[in-house]
Motif scaffolding. Structure first.
Motif, short mmCIF file in Angstrom:
data_model
loop_
_atom_site.label_atom_id
_atom_site.label_comp_id
_atom_site.label_asym_id
_atom_site.label_seq_id
_atom_site.Cartn_x
_atom_site.Cartn_y
_atom_site.Cartn_z
N GLY A 11 0.79 -1.24 0.00
CA GLY A 11 0.00 0.00 0.00
C GLY A 11 0.82 1.28 0.00
N ALA A 12 2.14 1.15 -0.05
CA ALA A 12 2.98 2.36 0.01
C ALA A 12 3.20 3.01 -1.35
N SER A 13 2.84 2.31 -2.43
CA SER A 13 3.21 2.81 -3.77
C SER A 13 2.16 2.40 -4.80
N GLY A 14 2.14 3.12 -5.90
CA GLY A 14 1.41 2.72 -7.11
C GLY A 14 -0.05 2.38 -6.88
N ILE A 15 -0.46 1.20 -7.34
CA ILE A 15 -1.87 0.78 -7.27
C ILE A 15 -2.32 0.64 -5.82
N GLY A 16 -1.47 0.04 -4.97
CA GLY A 16 -1.84 -0.15 -3.57
C GLY A 16 -2.06 1.17 -2.87
N LYS A 17 -1.25 2.15 -3.19
CA LYS A 17 -1.40 3.48 -2.60
C LYS A 17 -2.76 4.07 -3.01
N ALA A 33 0.40 -2.33 4.59
CA ALA A 33 1.47 -3.30 4.86
C ALA A 33 2.47 -3.22 3.72
N ASP A 34 3.72 -2.91 4.05
CA ASP A 34 4.70 -2.75 2.98
C ASP A 34 6.11 -2.91 3.54
N LEU A 35 7.03 -3.27 2.64
CA LEU A 35 8.46 -3.32 2.97
C LEU A 35 9.02 -1.93 3.15
N ASN A 36 8.48 -0.99 2.39
CA ASN A 36 9.01 0.37 2.34
C ASN A 36 8.41 1.20 3.48
N ASP A 55 7.37 -7.89 5.50
CA ASP A 55 8.03 -8.53 4.37
C ASP A 55 7.22 -9.78 4.03
N LEU A 56 6.48 -9.69 2.94
CA LEU A 56 5.54 -10.77 2.59
C LEU A 56 6.24 -12.05 2.13
N SER A 57 7.56 -11.99 1.98
CA SER A 57 8.27 -13.23 1.65
C SER A 57 8.48 -14.07 2.92
N HIS A 104 6.67 -16.60 -3.62
CA HIS A 104 6.27 -16.42 -2.22
C HIS A 104 5.48 -15.14 -2.03
N VAL A 105 5.99 -14.02 -2.55
CA VAL A 105 5.33 -12.73 -2.31
C VAL A 105 3.98 -12.65 -3.05
N MET A 106 3.91 -13.17 -4.27
CA MET A 106 2.71 -12.93 -5.08
C MET A 106 1.71 -14.09 -5.10
N ALA A 146 8.31 -16.15 -13.87
CA ALA A 146 7.86 -16.26 -12.48
C ALA A 146 6.62 -15.40 -12.25
N TYR A 147 6.63 -14.19 -12.77
CA TYR A 147 5.49 -13.27 -12.59
C TYR A 147 4.23 -13.88 -13.18
N ILE A 148 4.34 -14.39 -14.40
CA ILE A 148 3.16 -14.92 -15.09
C ILE A 148 2.66 -16.19 -14.40
N ALA A 150 3.00 -16.86 -11.15
CA ALA A 150 2.35 -16.43 -9.89
C ALA A 150 0.97 -15.83 -10.17
N LYS A 151 0.86 -15.00 -11.19
CA LYS A 151 -0.41 -14.31 -11.44
C LYS A 151 -1.47 -15.27 -11.98
N HIS A 152 -1.08 -16.26 -12.80
CA HIS A 152 -2.04 -17.30 -13.20
C HIS A 152 -2.48 -18.11 -11.98
N PRO A 183 5.51 3.09 -10.39
CA PRO A 183 6.97 2.88 -10.38
C PRO A 183 7.37 1.52 -10.93
N LEU A 184 6.53 0.47 -10.70
CA LEU A 184 6.85 -0.87 -11.20
C LEU A 184 6.95 -0.86 -12.73
N VAL A 185 6.02 -0.16 -13.37
CA VAL A 185 6.01 -0.13 -14.84
C VAL A 185 7.10 0.79 -15.38
N1 LIG Z 1 1.66 -1.49 -12.77
C1 LIG Z 1 1.11 -2.35 -13.61
O1 LIG Z 1 1.10 -2.15 -14.83
C2 LIG Z 1 0.47 -3.60 -13.11
C3 LIG Z 1 -0.31 -4.34 -14.00
C4 LIG Z 1 -0.92 -5.50 -13.54
C5 LIG Z 1 -0.75 -5.91 -12.24
N2 LIG Z 1 0.02 -5.17 -11.39
C6 LIG Z 1 0.16 -5.64 -10.03
O2 LIG Z 1 -0.27 -4.64 -9.15
C7 LIG Z 1 0.42 -4.76 -7.91
C8 LIG Z 1 1.00 -3.42 -7.52
O3 LIG Z 1 1.93 -3.03 -8.53
P1 LIG Z 1 2.41 -1.52 -8.71
O4 LIG Z 1 2.54 -1.32 -10.16
O5 LIG Z 1 1.57 -0.61 -7.92
O6 LIG Z 1 3.89 -1.64 -8.10
P2 LIG Z 1 4.75 -0.67 -7.16
O7 LIG Z 1 6.15 -1.11 -7.33
O8 LIG Z 1 4.41 0.75 -7.40
O9 LIG Z 1 4.22 -1.06 -5.70
C9 LIG Z 1 4.41 -2.35 -5.18
C10 LIG Z 1 4.54 -2.24 -3.67
O10 LIG Z 1 4.71 -3.58 -3.16
C11 LIG Z 1 5.69 -3.52 -2.14
N3 LIG Z 1 6.34 -4.81 -1.98
C12 LIG Z 1 7.13 -5.48 -2.86
N4 LIG Z 1 7.62 -6.59 -2.31
C13 LIG Z 1 7.13 -6.66 -1.05
C14 LIG Z 1 7.28 -7.57 0.03
N5 LIG Z 1 8.09 -8.63 -0.06
N6 LIG Z 1 6.63 -7.31 1.18
C15 LIG Z 1 5.85 -6.22 1.32
N7 LIG Z 1 5.68 -5.31 0.34
C16 LIG Z 1 6.32 -5.54 -0.83
C17 LIG Z 1 6.68 -2.46 -2.61
O11 LIG Z 1 7.48 -1.97 -1.56
C18 LIG Z 1 5.75 -1.42 -3.21
O12 LIG Z 1 5.37 -0.45 -2.27
C19 LIG Z 1 1.47 -5.86 -8.11
O13 LIG Z 1 1.01 -7.10 -7.61
C20 LIG Z 1 1.60 -5.93 -9.62
O14 LIG Z 1 2.03 -7.19 -10.06
C21 LIG Z 1 0.63 -4.02 -11.79
#
Ligand SMILES: NC(=O)c1ccc[n+]([C@@H]2O[C@H](COP(=O)([O-])OP(=O)(O)OC[C@H]3O[C@@H](n4cnc5c(N)ncnc54)[C@H](O)[C@@H]3O)[C@@H](O)[C@H]2O)c1
Length: 252
Positions: A11-17, A33-36, A55-57, A104-106, A146-148, A150-152, A183-185
């Motif tokens: 929840g600290a970044s991107g979509i979660g935020k 809940a976040d690592l950051n 740390d979700l791992s 593990h994380v996803m 690995a990503y694909i 986990a997501k499937h 930031p991930l993209v």
């Molecule tokens: N951005 C995209 O285009 C996109 C598309 C499809 C799916 N997703 C999915 O959406 C979700 C969020 O992605 P985003 O683009 O917002 O990424 P992001 O990098 O902006 O945010 C991801 C967050 O997850 C946290 N994180 C990573 N590993 C962690 C761990 N071990 N323990 C706790 N926190 C951890 C990071 O610190 C970060 O704050 C992800 O599951 C990603 O696969 C993203």
């Protein structure tokens, strides 16, 4: 239902935020809940949320997150399994430790957190779980094994949990976005340019948006709006579904 409590992983970044902000805006108590820790605490202060460094791992961190949420708020209604990250490499060069960590994380962490929140949701007869899969939970692309995987897998887990949750008022859905401007993209665009040996502009236009009908990246707020709807009472009949928000990518 007033005073709902929601955990948002990543929840600290991107979509979660954006999801944490949207749930807080609609009156929910949010646990980020976040690592950051720096970014997580900063957002928590702004939106009045509670931050738990996680740390979700690590299995113990998953358990501690749920225990701490219940100790802090005394209840738990919503779980958003959102945290994730990407690593791009061909299979023959893909680091094996990276494979383990990504799975593990996803995939494992969403299972563990679902397991740990189940009892309290079941006792209440109401719960909402949303798993952030991806359009890469429905289709594949090279170099993201690995990503694909986990997501499937997360979509399969979503369907199983939906079947087990139905009689207890717990709905479980997956959300499958195509490329969202986060930031991930941003870092993936650079990685793809390196792996494919093409420019950053070519990655966006020719790789990311080539299969899309709507030629733009998605905003985090658009994904958050769908998640908020899936967490509402109005969505009580919707469960076990992998919701595409994919610019028309999988329409063909
Ligand atoms: N951005 C995209 O285009 C996109 C598309 C499809 C799916 N997703 C999915 O959406 C979700 C969020 O992605 P985003 O683009 O917002 O990424 P992001 O990098 O902006 O945010 C991801 C967050 O997850 C946290 N994180 C990573 N590993 C962690 C761990 N071990 N323990 C706790 N926190 C951890 C990071 O610190 C970060 O704050 C992800 O599951 C990603 O696969 C993203």
């Amino acid at each position: 239902m007033s005073e709902r409590v929601a955990i948002v992983t990543g929840g600290a970044s991107g979509i979660g935020k954006a999801i944490a902000e949207a749930l807080a805006d609609s009156g929910d108590q949010v646990v980020i809940a976040d690592l950051n820790a720096a970014a997580g605490k900063e957002l928590a202060d702004i939106i009045g949320a509670h931050f738990v460094k996680t740390d979700l791992s690590q299995r113990t961190d998953c358990k501690r997150l749920v225990d701490e949420t219940l100790a802090h708020y005394g209840a738990l209604h919503i779980l958003i399994n959102n945290a994730g990250f990407q690593h791009i490499d061909p299979i023959e060069a893909f680091p094996e430790d990276m494979w383990d960590e990504m799975l593990h994380v996803m995939l494992t962490a969403p299972f563990l957190l679902t397991k740990y929140v189940w009892r309290t949701m079941k006792a209440r007869g109401w719960g909402r779980i949303v798993n952030m899969s991806s359009i890469h939970g429905r289709v594949a692309s090279p170099f993201k094994s690995a990503y694909i995987t986990a997501k499937h897998g997360l979509i399969g887990f979503t369907r199983t949990a939906a079947l087990e949750g139905g009689e207890h008022g717990i709905t479980v859905n997956a959300v499958c976005p195509a490329y969202v401007r986060t930031p991930l993209v941003e870092s993936q665009i650079a990685d793809q340019a390196r792996t494919r040996g093409i420019s950053i502009e070519a990655v966006v236009e020719k790789v990311m948006l080539e299969p899309a009908a709507v030629k733009r990246l998605i905003t985090p707020e658009e994904v958050a709006a769908l998640v908020v709807y899936l967490c509402s009472d109005a969505a009580g009949a919707i469960t076990g579904v992998d919701w595409a928000i994919d610019l028309g990518w999988t329409a063909r």
